[in-house]
Design a protein around this motif. Structure first.
Motif, PDB file in Angstrom:
ATOM      1  N   PRO A   6       0.794  -1.237   0.000  1.00 16.91           N
ATOM      2  CA  PRO A   6       0.000   0.000   0.000  1.00 16.91           C
ATOM      3  C   PRO A   6       0.828   1.291   0.000  1.00 16.91           C
ATOM      4  O   PRO A   6       0.302   2.349  -0.327  1.00 16.91           O
ATOM      5  CB  PRO A   6      -0.828  -0.107   1.282  1.00 16.91           C
ATOM      6  N   ASP A   7       2.119   1.202   0.315  1.00 14.69           N
ATOM      7  CA  ASP A   7       2.986   2.377   0.263  1.00 14.69           C
ATOM      8  C   ASP A   7       3.707   2.507  -1.076  1.00 14.69           C
ATOM      9  O   ASP A   7       4.528   3.397  -1.256  1.00 14.69           O
ATOM     10  CB  ASP A   7       4.019   2.319   1.392  1.00 14.69           C
ATOM     11  N   GLY A   8       3.439   1.590  -2.018  1.00 14.51           N
ATOM     12  CA  GLY A   8       4.068   1.648  -3.334  1.00 14.51           C
ATOM     13  C   GLY A   8       5.407   0.938  -3.417  1.00 14.51           C
ATOM     14  O   GLY A   8       6.094   1.023  -4.431  1.00 14.51           O
ATOM     15  N   LEU A   9       5.788   0.186  -2.388  1.00 15.58           N
ATOM     16  CA  LEU A   9       7.053  -0.544  -2.364  1.00 15.58           C
ATOM     17  C   LEU A   9       6.878  -1.886  -3.063  1.00 15.58           C
ATOM     18  O   LEU A   9       5.948  -2.636  -2.753  1.00 15.58           O
ATOM     19  CB  LEU A   9       7.512  -0.769  -0.920  1.00 15.58           C
ATOM     20  N   CYS A  10       7.783  -2.213  -3.992  1.00 16.83           N
ATOM     21  CA  CYS A  10       7.736  -3.502  -4.675  1.00 16.83           C
ATOM     22  C   CYS A  10       8.185  -4.584  -3.697  1.00 16.83           C
ATOM     23  O   CYS A  10       9.299  -4.540  -3.176  1.00 16.83           O
ATOM     24  CB  CYS A  10       8.627  -3.498  -5.905  1.00 16.83           C
ATOM     25  N   ILE A  11       7.299  -5.544  -3.466  1.00 22.91           N
ATOM     26  CA  ILE A  11       7.588  -6.617  -2.508  1.00 22.91           C
ATOM     27  C   ILE A  11       7.761  -7.967  -3.194  1.00 22.91           C
ATOM     28  O   ILE A  11       8.154  -8.940  -2.548  1.00 22.91           O
ATOM     29  CB  ILE A  11       6.488  -6.708  -1.434  1.00 22.91           C
ATOM     30  N   ALA A  12       7.486  -8.063  -4.486  1.00 29.99           N
ATOM     31  CA  ALA A  12       7.658  -9.306  -5.236  1.00 29.99           C
ATOM     32  C   ALA A  12       7.777  -8.969  -6.719  1.00 29.99           C
ATOM     33  O   ALA A  12       7.296  -7.938  -7.172  1.00 29.99           O
ATOM     34  CB  ALA A  12       6.479 -10.239  -5.004  1.00 29.99           C
ATOM     35  N   GLY A  13       8.422  -9.859  -7.451  1.00 29.47           N
ATOM     36  CA  GLY A  13       8.575  -9.656  -8.880  1.00 29.47           C
ATOM     37  C   GLY A  13       9.966  -9.153  -9.224  1.00 29.47           C
ATOM     38  O   GLY A  13      10.898  -9.281  -8.431  1.00 29.47           O
ATOM     39  N   PRO A  14      10.118  -8.539 -10.381  1.00 30.83           N
ATOM     40  CA  PRO A  14      11.445  -8.195 -10.890  1.00 30.83           C
ATOM     41  C   PRO A  14      12.089  -6.930 -10.302  1.00 30.83           C
ATOM     42  O   PRO A  14      13.222  -6.617 -10.650  1.00 30.83           O
ATOM     43  CB  PRO A  14      11.200  -8.013 -12.385  1.00 30.83           C
ATOM     44  N   CYS A  15      11.401  -6.206  -9.424  1.00 29.37           N
ATOM     45  CA  CYS A  15      11.970  -4.943  -8.933  1.00 29.37           C
ATOM     46  C   CYS A  15      11.845  -4.785  -7.418  1.00 29.37           C
ATOM     47  O   CYS A  15      11.468  -3.714  -6.945  1.00 29.37           O
ATOM     48  CB  CYS A  15      11.342  -3.764  -9.655  1.00 29.37           C
ATOM     49  N   PRO A  16      12.160  -5.819  -6.612  1.00 33.02           N
ATOM     50  CA  PRO A  16      11.994  -5.697  -5.164  1.00 33.02           C
ATOM     51  C   PRO A  16      12.792  -4.528  -4.600  1.00 33.02           C
ATOM     52  O   PRO A  16      13.930  -4.282  -5.013  1.00 33.02           O
ATOM     53  CB  PRO A  16      12.484  -7.032  -4.616  1.00 33.02           C
ATOM     54  N   GLY A  17      12.145  -3.800  -3.685  1.00 35.01           N
ATOM     55  CA  GLY A  17      12.783  -2.652  -3.053  1.00 35.01           C
ATOM     56  C   GLY A  17      12.581  -1.344  -3.790  1.00 35.01           C
ATOM     57  O   GLY A  17      12.781  -0.280  -3.221  1.00 35.01           O
ATOM     58  N   GLU A  18      12.186  -1.385  -5.057  1.00 35.93           N
ATOM     59  CA  GLU A  18      11.906  -0.149  -5.792  1.00 35.93           C
ATOM     60  C   GLU A  18      10.495   0.311  -5.457  1.00 35.93           C
ATOM     61  O   GLU A  18       9.685  -0.432  -4.924  1.00 35.93           O
ATOM     62  CB  GLU A  18      12.084  -0.361  -7.291  1.00 35.93           C
ATOM     63  N   ARG A  19      10.191   1.569  -5.779  1.00 40.39           N
ATOM     64  CA  ARG A  19       8.891   2.149  -5.424  1.00 40.39           C
ATOM     65  C   ARG A  19       8.207   2.771  -6.625  1.00 40.39           C
ATOM     66  O   ARG A  19       8.855   3.280  -7.538  1.00 40.39           O
ATOM     67  CB  ARG A  19       9.074   3.262  -4.392  1.00 40.39           C
ATOM     68  N   LEU A  20       6.885   2.759  -6.545  1.00 38.90           N
ATOM     69  CA  LEU A  20       6.095   3.569  -7.462  1.00 38.90           C
ATOM     70  C   LEU A  20       6.252   5.027  -7.053  1.00 38.90           C
ATOM     71  O   LEU A  20       6.410   5.323  -5.864  1.00 38.90           O
ATOM     72  CB  LEU A  20       4.612   3.186  -7.370  1.00 38.90           C
TER      73      LEU A  20
END
Length: 131
Positions: free
Chosen positions: A102-116
């Motif tokens: 909900p904070d826009g943090l990538c938690i799974a997939g090809p970009c973990p740790g990156e944000r919207l």
């Protein structure tokens, strides 16, 4: 790390959506043309600049994110307004299944740790406003 501060003041204010038009647990995708004098990360279409957004109503909070996956920059949805996982707890990119909390943090997939990219909003006279 907190999301990048992408707030700006728009004059006149930019109406995004009437608050009655989005219920808790729903998302909406909108594209708006804006004219501003400062740099923000938006698509330039000549005289006007286009901003493609995801509006996510989460309980009492309404969050607005740029509709671009940090993995390759594609919009998250394949079908209009279809941004959420089946359990409606996360945003998901339909291209590569990047999953965002909900904070826009990538938690799974090809970009973990990156944000919207998130945009600040205000509520005024029954409207969600950009800025």
């Amino acid at each position: 790390m907190p999301p990048e501060d992408t707030s700006f003041i728009a004059h006149p204010p930019i109406h995004l959506i009437a608050l009655d038009d989005i219920q808790a647990g729903e998302t909406r995708g909108i594209e708006i043309d804006i004219e501003i004098d400062i740099e923000i990360d938006i698509e330039d279409n000549g005289d006007k600049k286009r901003l493609d957004l995801i509006i996510w109503h989460q309980g009492d909070a309404i969050r607005v994110f740029k509709n671009a996956c940090p993995h390759v920059g594609l919009p998250l949805e394949t079908f209009p307004n279809k941004f959420l996982t089946a359990d409606k707890k996360h945003l998901i990119c339909s291209a590569h299944a990047a999953t965002f909390d909900p904070d826009g943090l990538c938690i799974a997939g090809p970009c973990p740790g990156e944000r919207l990219t998130e945009y600040k909003t205000t509520r005024l006279d029954g409207w969600l406003m950009l800025g």
